[in-house]
Design a protein around this motif. Structure first.
Motif, short mmCIF file in Angstrom:
data_model
loop_
_atom_site.label_atom_id
_atom_site.label_comp_id
_atom_site.label_asym_id
_atom_site.label_seq_id
_atom_site.Cartn_x
_atom_site.Cartn_y
_atom_site.Cartn_z
N THR B 59 0.96 -1.22 -0.05
CA THR B 59 -0.04 -0.25 -0.04
C THR B 59 1.02 1.19 0.02
O THR B 59 0.36 2.24 -0.44
CB THR B 59 -0.93 0.06 1.32
OG1 THR B 59 -0.40 0.01 2.37
CG2 THR B 59 -2.13 -1.18 1.16
N LEU B 60 2.06 1.21 0.39
CA LEU B 60 2.99 2.40 0.44
C LEU B 60 3.16 2.70 -1.17
O LEU B 60 3.06 3.85 -1.60
CB LEU B 60 4.32 1.99 0.91
CG LEU B 60 4.33 1.73 2.46
CD1 LEU B 60 5.64 1.24 2.84
CD2 LEU B 60 4.21 2.81 3.18
N LEU B 61 3.13 1.62 -1.93
CA LEU B 61 3.72 1.92 -3.48
C LEU B 61 2.32 2.35 -4.13
O LEU B 61 2.35 3.21 -4.82
CB LEU B 61 4.09 0.66 -4.04
CG LEU B 61 5.45 0.12 -3.66
CD1 LEU B 61 5.59 -1.20 -4.60
CD2 LEU B 61 6.33 1.15 -4.32
N MET B 63 -0.20 3.96 -2.89
CA MET B 63 -0.50 5.63 -2.54
C MET B 63 0.35 6.31 -3.31
O MET B 63 0.08 7.35 -3.87
CB MET B 63 -0.54 5.75 -1.05
CG MET B 63 -0.96 7.27 -0.86
SD MET B 63 -1.30 7.48 1.03
CE MET B 63 0.42 7.45 1.68
N MET B 75 -7.05 12.06 -3.17
CA MET B 75 -7.16 11.19 -2.29
C MET B 75 -8.47 10.32 -1.87
O MET B 75 -8.39 9.31 -1.41
CB MET B 75 -6.55 11.56 -1.01
CG MET B 75 -5.01 11.52 -1.26
SD MET B 75 -4.31 9.96 -1.89
CE MET B 75 -4.49 8.89 -0.19
N TYR B 78 -8.99 7.66 -4.05
CA TYR B 78 -8.08 6.58 -3.61
C TYR B 78 -8.63 5.65 -2.49
O TYR B 78 -8.83 4.62 -2.51
CB TYR B 78 -6.73 7.09 -3.05
CG TYR B 78 -5.78 5.95 -2.62
CD1 TYR B 78 -4.85 5.52 -3.24
CD2 TYR B 78 -5.74 5.74 -1.33
CE1 TYR B 78 -4.03 4.39 -2.91
CE2 TYR B 78 -4.93 4.64 -0.59
CZ TYR B 78 -4.05 4.32 -1.65
OH TYR B 78 -3.19 3.10 -1.19
N MET B 79 -9.23 6.50 -1.40
CA MET B 79 -9.76 5.77 -0.35
C MET B 79 -11.27 4.91 -0.77
O MET B 79 -11.54 3.93 -0.19
CB MET B 79 -10.09 6.72 0.98
CG MET B 79 -8.92 7.18 1.41
SD MET B 79 -7.65 6.02 1.87
CE MET B 79 -8.62 5.34 3.38
N MET B 82 -9.92 1.90 -2.26
CA MET B 82 -9.45 0.84 -1.23
C MET B 82 -10.60 0.36 -0.62
O MET B 82 -10.45 -0.61 0.38
CB MET B 82 -8.59 1.70 -0.24
CG MET B 82 -7.26 2.13 -0.99
SD MET B 82 -6.27 0.69 -1.89
CE MET B 82 -5.45 -0.07 -0.20
N ASN B 83 -11.70 1.14 -0.30
CA ASN B 83 -12.73 0.67 0.54
C ASN B 83 -13.97 0.08 -0.14
O ASN B 83 -15.01 -0.22 0.34
CB ASN B 83 -13.32 1.56 1.60
CG ASN B 83 -12.14 2.02 2.67
OD1 ASN B 83 -12.13 0.97 3.47
ND2 ASN B 83 -11.40 2.88 2.54
#
Lengths: 275, 86
Positions: B59-61, B63, B75, B78-79, B82-83
């Motif tokens: 997840t570091l990559l 983001m 973002m 993005y969230m 992810m959800n």
């Protein structure tokens, strides 16, 4: 022999410099004041070298090469990230002591990766910015442990690396006055679906164990449990474990703790004092 | 399936602005440059971070690459990705 004049645990959250005013002022000030207090303490104790233990965030090191532990033995500058809002500057370094820690570690069973010229990321640059940079005589030795890319460094190995660094300091003929920073954590989920959550109970448990000087209990918190309950960013307590191992038999005296949603992180500060 | 290749692509995009620009210009063509299966190329080209996370991409990559391509102002997207359940 060089002398260790202090050890501190602290966050390296990149949102502290890049979104400084996002949290409520009281929380923001608690964090900034803790950094300032560390900075002042190092000046009062006449520190001339600081070992900053941090971890890469899968940016400096890529899928082609992930060092388990790395020490900067040459030129250091930072930060790598322009968006931090911190101007990139060359760091003062202590190359002789850094090289001694490396070679002493080789003889000690630590296969250091080493950097002859490195642009450090926020893990090193944020503590440097707030607690080192204003001190014109304070030199930095950066140490990176892999806390960000599975398989991460084992907590017991982080401790062993810290113990090796301590033996190197003790065997160094110079008269340096060395401070140690263990950086990162506590709970935060970087890039994950839970990003923005903070597990205050976990954070206070970690701080409590550090207060008791119970490194064994800190190391007993498994990586799976950390990932599940406190997020990938909480794996950075391995940096704390390494710092505590350098200091030896210590207990943490809590300086500040703030669960800061705006900075997506539980921010904890402590000074390591002889038990 | 190759999480390794996904991470290689994400790391390049996230750390090199020229790579991010190449991705933005032609996402599918960019994905074709890596040893990915068809499904992986599709989720990579769509920058479907949730789907890539479910394939164990770091997840570091995710983001860093997402921000490099879409900017920090995205973002919320993005969230949401992810959800979003599979």
């Amino acid at each position: 022999m060089a002398t260790i004049i202090g050890g501190f645990l602290m966050p390296h959250d990149p949102l502290i410099p890049s979104m400084t005013d996002a949290p409520p002022p009281a929380q923001r000030d608690a964090v900034l004041n803790a950094f300032a207090a560390i900075n002042q303490t190092l000046k009062e104790r006449d520190a001339d070298t600081v070992i900053i233990i941090g971890d890469d965030h899968y940016a400096l090191f890529g899928p082609h090469c992930i060092p388990r532990c790395l020490i900067g033995i040459g030129d250091v500058e930072g930060p790598a990230e322009e968006w931090l809002g911190i101007a990139r500057v060359p760091f003062l370094t202590n190359e002789p002591l850094a090289r001694h820690i490396m070679t002493s570690g080789f003889a000690d069973g630590v296969d250091w990766a080493f950097a002859k010229a490195i642009t450090v990321d926020h893990a090193i640059a944020v503590p440097h910015h707030y607690a080192v940079k204003s001190n014109p005589k304070l030199r930095t030795i950066p140490v990176y442990l892999n806390c960000g890319v599975l398989p991460v460094v084992d907590s017991r190995r982080a401790q062993a690396i810290g113990q090796s660094i301590r033996r190197a300091i003790d065997s160094w003929p110079g008269d340096e006055r060395v401070a140690v920073f263990g950086t990162g954590g506590i709970s935060h989920w970087v890039g994950a679906a839970q990003m923005g959550q903070v597990n205050e109970a976990f954070d206070r448990r970690v701080l409590g164990l550090a207060e008791q000087g119970d490194v064994e209990a800190l190391m007993a918190i498994g990586d799976a449990e950390i990932l599940e309950t406190a997020g990938n960013g909480a794996l950075e307590i391995k940096n704390w474990i390494c710092a505590m191992a350098i200091l030896g038999d210590v207990r943490a005296e809590i300086m500040a703790y703030e669960p800061i949603r705006e900075w997506i992180c539980g921010c904890g500060f402590a000074e390591l004092k002889a038990a | 399936m190759s999480t390794n290749a996904l991470e290689k692509a994400l790391w390049l995009i996230g750390t090199n602005p020229a790579e991010a620009a190449r991705f933005r210009d032609n996402p599918r063509g960019y994905a074709d440059g890596f040893r990915l299966d068809e499904a992986e190329k599709a989720i990579m080209a769509a920058m479907n971070v949730g789907a890539m996370a479910r394939r164990d991409a770091n997840t570091l990559l995710l983001m860093a690459a997402f921000i490099a391509v879409r900017g920090p102002q995205a973002m919320a997207d993005y969230m949401q990705s992810m959800n979003t359940p599979a």
